[in-house]
Design a protein around this motif. Structure first.
Motif, PDB file in Angstrom:
ATOM      1  N   VAL A 445       0.850  -1.199   0.000  1.00 40.14           N
ATOM      2  CA  VAL A 445       0.000   0.000   0.000  1.00 40.14           C
ATOM      3  C   VAL A 445       0.879   1.241   0.000  1.00 40.14           C
ATOM      4  N   PHE A 446       0.297   2.366  -0.400  1.00 42.50           N
ATOM      5  CA  PHE A 446       0.957   3.645  -0.205  1.00 42.50           C
ATOM      6  C   PHE A 446       0.906   3.973   1.281  1.00 42.50           C
ATOM      7  N   PRO A 447       2.008   4.456   1.867  1.00 46.10           N
ATOM      8  CA  PRO A 447       1.961   4.824   3.285  1.00 46.10           C
ATOM      9  C   PRO A 447       1.046   6.014   3.507  1.00 46.10           C
ATOM     10  N   TYR A 448       0.342   6.006   4.625  1.00 47.10           N
ATOM     11  CA  TYR A 448      -0.505   7.151   4.919  1.00 47.10           C
ATOM     12  C   TYR A 448       0.302   8.223   5.637  1.00 47.10           C
ATOM     13  N   LEU A 449      -0.147   9.439   5.519  1.00 51.29           N
ATOM     14  CA  LEU A 449       0.538  10.574   6.115  1.00 51.29           C
ATOM     15  C   LEU A 449       0.236  10.675   7.602  1.00 51.29           C
ATOM     16  N   ASP A 450       1.166  11.252   8.340  1.00 55.99           N
ATOM     17  CA  ASP A 450       0.919  11.547   9.749  1.00 55.99           C
ATOM     18  C   ASP A 450      -0.186  12.576   9.873  1.00 55.99           C
ATOM     19  N   ASP A 451      -0.861  12.534  11.008  1.00 49.59           N
ATOM     20  CA  ASP A 451      -1.901  13.528  11.264  1.00 49.59           C
ATOM     21  C   ASP A 451      -1.278  14.921  11.314  1.00 49.59           C
ATOM     22  N   PRO A 452      -1.906  15.900  10.696  1.00 47.01           N
ATOM     23  CA  PRO A 452      -1.408  17.275  10.818  1.00 47.01           C
ATOM     24  C   PRO A 452      -1.539  17.772  12.250  1.00 47.01           C
ATOM     25  N   LEU A 453      -0.653  18.663  12.629  1.00 49.29           N
ATOM     26  CA  LEU A 453      -0.694  19.283  13.948  1.00 49.29           C
ATOM     27  C   LEU A 453      -1.476  20.584  13.845  1.00 49.29           C
ATOM     28  N   VAL A 454      -2.531  20.698  14.624  1.00 48.63           N
ATOM     29  CA  VAL A 454      -3.405  21.871  14.579  1.00 48.63           C
ATOM     30  C   VAL A 454      -3.296  22.608  15.905  1.00 48.63           C
ATOM     31  N   ASP A 455      -2.936  23.882  15.827  1.00 51.05           N
ATOM     32  CA  ASP A 455      -2.788  24.709  17.023  1.00 51.05           C
ATOM     33  C   ASP A 455      -3.788  25.858  16.938  1.00 51.05           C
ATOM     34  N   ILE A 456      -4.652  25.963  17.947  1.00 51.45           N
ATOM     35  CA  ILE A 456      -5.666  27.019  18.007  1.00 51.45           C
ATOM     36  C   ILE A 456      -5.279  28.008  19.095  1.00 51.45           C
ATOM     37  N   LYS A 457      -5.073  29.251  18.718  1.00 49.36           N
ATOM     38  CA  LYS A 457      -4.767  30.287  19.698  1.00 49.36           C
ATOM     39  C   LYS A 457      -5.999  31.187  19.836  1.00 49.36           C
ATOM     40  N   LEU A 458      -6.633  31.126  21.008  1.00 47.10           N
ATOM     41  CA  LEU A 458      -7.862  31.882  21.254  1.00 47.10           C
ATOM     42  C   LEU A 458      -7.532  33.277  21.765  1.00 47.10           C
ATOM     43  N   ASP A 459      -8.234  34.245  21.220  1.00 44.75           N
ATOM     44  CA  ASP A 459      -8.152  35.621  21.701  1.00 44.75           C
ATOM     45  C   ASP A 459      -9.582  36.111  21.882  1.00 44.75           C
ATOM     46  N   GLU A 460      -9.757  37.264  22.408  1.00 46.73           N
ATOM     47  CA  GLU A 460     -11.102  37.764  22.678  1.00 46.73           C
ATOM     48  C   GLU A 460     -11.877  37.938  21.370  1.00 46.73           C
ATOM     49  N   GLY A 461     -12.915  37.108  21.202  1.00 40.59           N
ATOM     50  CA  GLY A 461     -13.795  37.239  20.053  1.00 40.59           C
ATOM     51  C   GLY A 461     -13.312  36.571  18.785  1.00 40.59           C
ATOM     52  N   HIS A 462     -12.115  35.962  18.774  1.00 46.57           N
ATOM     53  CA  HIS A 462     -11.657  35.277  17.567  1.00 46.57           C
ATOM     54  C   HIS A 462     -10.599  34.235  17.933  1.00 46.57           C
ATOM     55  N   ALA A 463     -10.200  33.425  16.937  1.00 51.61           N
ATOM     56  CA  ALA A 463      -9.150  32.421  17.117  1.00 51.61           C
ATOM     57  C   ALA A 463      -8.235  32.463  15.906  1.00 51.61           C
ATOM     58  N   GLU A 464      -6.968  32.143  16.114  1.00 52.78           N
ATOM     59  CA  GLU A 464      -6.022  32.037  15.011  1.00 52.78           C
ATOM     60  C   GLU A 464      -5.591  30.579  14.890  1.00 52.78           C
ATOM     61  N   VAL A 465      -5.578  30.069  13.649  1.00 51.26           N
ATOM     62  CA  VAL A 465      -5.346  28.652  13.382  1.00 51.26           C
ATOM     63  C   VAL A 465      -3.992  28.475  12.701  1.00 51.26           C
TER      64      VAL A 465
END
Length: 670
Positions: A445-465
């Motif tokens: 089989v083709f190897p599957y990719l590692d899970d992406p790393l997702v970082d959520i930075k919360l600020d007042e009223g919004h988030a940065e991804v």
């Protein structure tokens, strides 16, 4: 692949170079050594004074013989009186425990022949009798009794000489010690800790299976201090492995690998189990210690045990299979035969077991999978091969290499058809197969990719991804709401971006000649003043949630999730109440995994009834819901021992996930 190498290097550095503090925060940062995750199969041995009477009612543990006598179990009392006399004390079995036929070298050779990679012997069970010359159990160990022998030391030497890993089981508590439970501090400081440290220093174990932890919390056992000593200062190897049984609150939370017992249900096994490593232990029969009351019909067949091994390994676990020798040191023939049958199957199919990892999809219908460590081969476990062709849904092969039938030197033609793999079964193949309980196909089989790393930075009223991984060639696509991430129509990640509304972010990695990663689902919890739940806390002892609700709460606070108060250990309960937001009409399924009881209510109706006194158990239920806010309540109580509560849901467009905080409200106003 690069990420796997980096992780291995980092884990090695952490094992070899880090000093661990006597705190769970520090100790839990130690990764489970890779040798244990690669081993897959070990042998457990319950052997001691209980092997002399070797009796318990069918379906019970024979090694709990003394507990039965102490607690007034009529069946064990009757058996004991008829065979040894009413006044015969349990400790006198030391004069009858005489393993004249004990041959540790032969035991070790059998364990190696059966394909096991590690061995765990009971150094001391709950009865307090030791299989080595423990100074703390002077007069009550195998050297002082009729055996006149260091049984643990002899097997430890034989097992290590055979090339296998060797360790021991140790019970933290004892049923019959004069200082326990009335003088716990004296028991721990003067008896338990010096005793287990002595065993470590003498035998340099590769693995320690702790037990009896449920009776006290880890602070009373001084478990954090012991493990810090074990990792930093003891004679044990740097890659020593321990389990998670170090206090009433530690199971599936703290220590080493996670341990289950007669409980390998897939509904409990999640990503955390796979990362930490887990092990299912059970006997070939029901009892761990030899039980003369069990007949052949009470033992698992070889086919059942091989299928059990496959099932557990396919879900990322190890099988620790127990044998119970007789008091004379012989292993019952039925156990020997079962072990040899497993070994014969592993001789031909071990490539699909040892050193493998979990496939992203653990099964397709009745077909189960493991994946080679380099992710280039998928191993498919099949109990019955069809006559002409086999179709495996959700799998595609890769390249021009033929599929191998392990152990049979057979090559099979294949082709991809949409999202399925079609394998040709040649005429006459079945006549050469023999009668194995499980056949294994090795699929390129083709190897599957590692899970992406997702970082959520919360600020007042919004988030940065922020999205990243170690694979620089990966292309990331993301959506909101649904699990489906289509590379043709989904958003492409070109750098950090801002989000102003709450929701579930779903991210998947793609690259040429690779299978896409799993979809990583991450809540963006941008909350307002109405989010949260009211958590009421109760104290007391109950057998059901309804009994708890008859009392008045001792505390009422606002929380944002369904976690337990970490300061509370036993005899408490919580009720979480508020509203859950539904954004799409459809049927929603809810699930609680709890120890002890839990009940989940929607609009006043019990959707999940997981109530009552029980160990960790998962129960699900479903309900059709329309868009809007619906009354939501989770009731939970803990009577004693372990405490745990996990709540998940799934619905239109998404699979099982913890309920995100942005979906929960204290009032019916969003």
């Amino acid at each position: 692949m690069i990420r796997s190498i980096v992780i291995t290097i980092v884990c090695t550095m952490m094992l070899n170079g880090k000093e661990y503090e006597p705190s769970w925060n520090s100790l839990d940062s130690r990764p489970t050594p890779q040798w244990f995750k690669d081993a897959k199969f070990g042998i457990f041995i319950h052997w001691g004074l209980y092997s002399v009477p070797a009796w318990g009612p069918k379906g019970s543990y024979a090694e709990w013989y003394l507990n039965g006598l102490n607690s007034g179990d009529s069946l064990r009392l009757t058996y004991h009186e008829e065979n040894y006399g009413k006044d015969f004390p349990y400790r006198k079995f030391i004069d009858l425990f005489d393993p004249i036929d004990y041959q540790p070298d032969q035991w070790a050779e059998l364990f190696k022949q059966c394909g096991a990679k590690y061995v765990v012997l009971t150094s001391k069970h709950h009865d307090g009798f030791c299989l080595w010359p423990s100074e703390q159990s002077n007069g009550y160990n195998s050297v002082d009794g009729a055996a006149k022998r260091d049984l643990l030391g002899d097997l430890n030497t034989a097992v290590k000489n055979s090339g296998l890993r060797s360790g021991f089981y140790y019970s933290l508590y004892e049923w019959d010690h004069p200082d326990y439970p009335d003088n716990v501090n004296d028991y721990v400081n003067d008896h338990m800790l010096p005793q287990i440290k002595d065993a470590v220093q003498r035998y340099k174990p590769d693995i320690i299976f702790s037990d009896g932890e449920w009776d006290r919390d880890s602070k009373e056992w001084r478990s954090e201090e012991f493990l810090a000593w074990l990792y930093n200062d003891s004679n044990a190897p740097e890659d020593v492995v321990v389990n998670d049984r170090w206090g009433g609150e530690t199971r599936f939370k703290h220590g080493g690998y996670y341990s289950t017992e007669y409980d390998p249900g897939s509904d409990q096994i999640n990503e955390e189990f796979i990362i930490r490593g887990w092990e299912e232990c059970r006997g070939i029969g029901r009892s761990f210690g030899y039980n003369r009351n069990e007949g052949p019909e009470d033992y698992n067949t070889s086919d059942q045990l091989i299928r059990l091994l496959v099932d557990i390994v396919s879900r990322g676990g190890n099988l620790l299979l127990n044998i119970g020798p007789r008091s004379d040191g012989t292993i019952p023939r039925i156990m020997v035969d079962r072990l040899k049958d497993i070994g014969d199957w592993l001789d031909h199919n071990g490539e699909a077991i040892y050193g493998t990892t979990v496939n992203r999809v653990t099964r397709s219908g009745k077909v189960k999978f493991t994946l080679s460590k380099d992710r280039g081969y998928l191993f498919a476990f099949i109990e019955q091969l069809p006559k002409k062709k086999l179709t495996i849904k959700g799998v595609n092969g890769a390249g021009n290499e033929l599929i191998s039938l392990l152990g049979k030197k057979k090559k099979l033609n294949w082709r991809n058809f949409q999202n399925s793999l079609v394998i040709d079964i040649p005429e006459g193949l079945h006549r050469s197969l023999g009668s194995w309980p499980v056949y294994v196909l090795k699929i390129p089989v083709f190897p599957y990719l590692d899970d992406p790393l997702v970082d959520i930075k919360l600020d007042e009223g919004h988030a940065e991804v922020f999205i990243s991984s170690d694979d620089v060639s990966a292309d990331y696509r993301y959506t909101f709401g649904t699990d489906l991430v289509d590379p043709a129509s989904s958003n492409r990640y070109n750098g950090p971006f801002k989000v102003k509304e709450p929701g579930m972010l779903n991210v998947q990695a793609y690259a040429s000649e690779s299978q896409p990663s799993r979809v990583v689902r991450t809540p963006i919890n941008i909350l307002n003043t109405n989010n949260g739940l009211i958590r009421r806390t109760f104290q007391g002892q109950w057998e059901t949630c309804s009994e708890m609700l008859d009392q008045s709460p001792i505390e009422e606070i606002m929380v944002y999730d369904l976690t337990l108060d970490p300061k509370l250990k036993n005899d408490f309960g919580h009720v979480f109440s508020g509203f859950i937001q539904i954004e799409r009409d459809g049927t929603y399924e809810f699930q609680t995994t709890s120890d002890d009881g839990s009940v989940l209510m929607v609009n006043g109706f019990p959707i999940v009834d997981n109530d009552g006194l029980h160990s960790r158990k998962t129960v699900s239920g479903d309900i059709p819901l329309k868009v809007g806010l619906h009354k939501f309540e989770v009731q939970y109580f803990e009577r004693g021992g372990q405490e745990s509560l996990d709540v998940k849901w799934r619905g239109p467009g998404f699979e099982w996930v913890p309920i995100p905080a942005f979906r929960l409200f204290r009032t019916d106003v969003q």
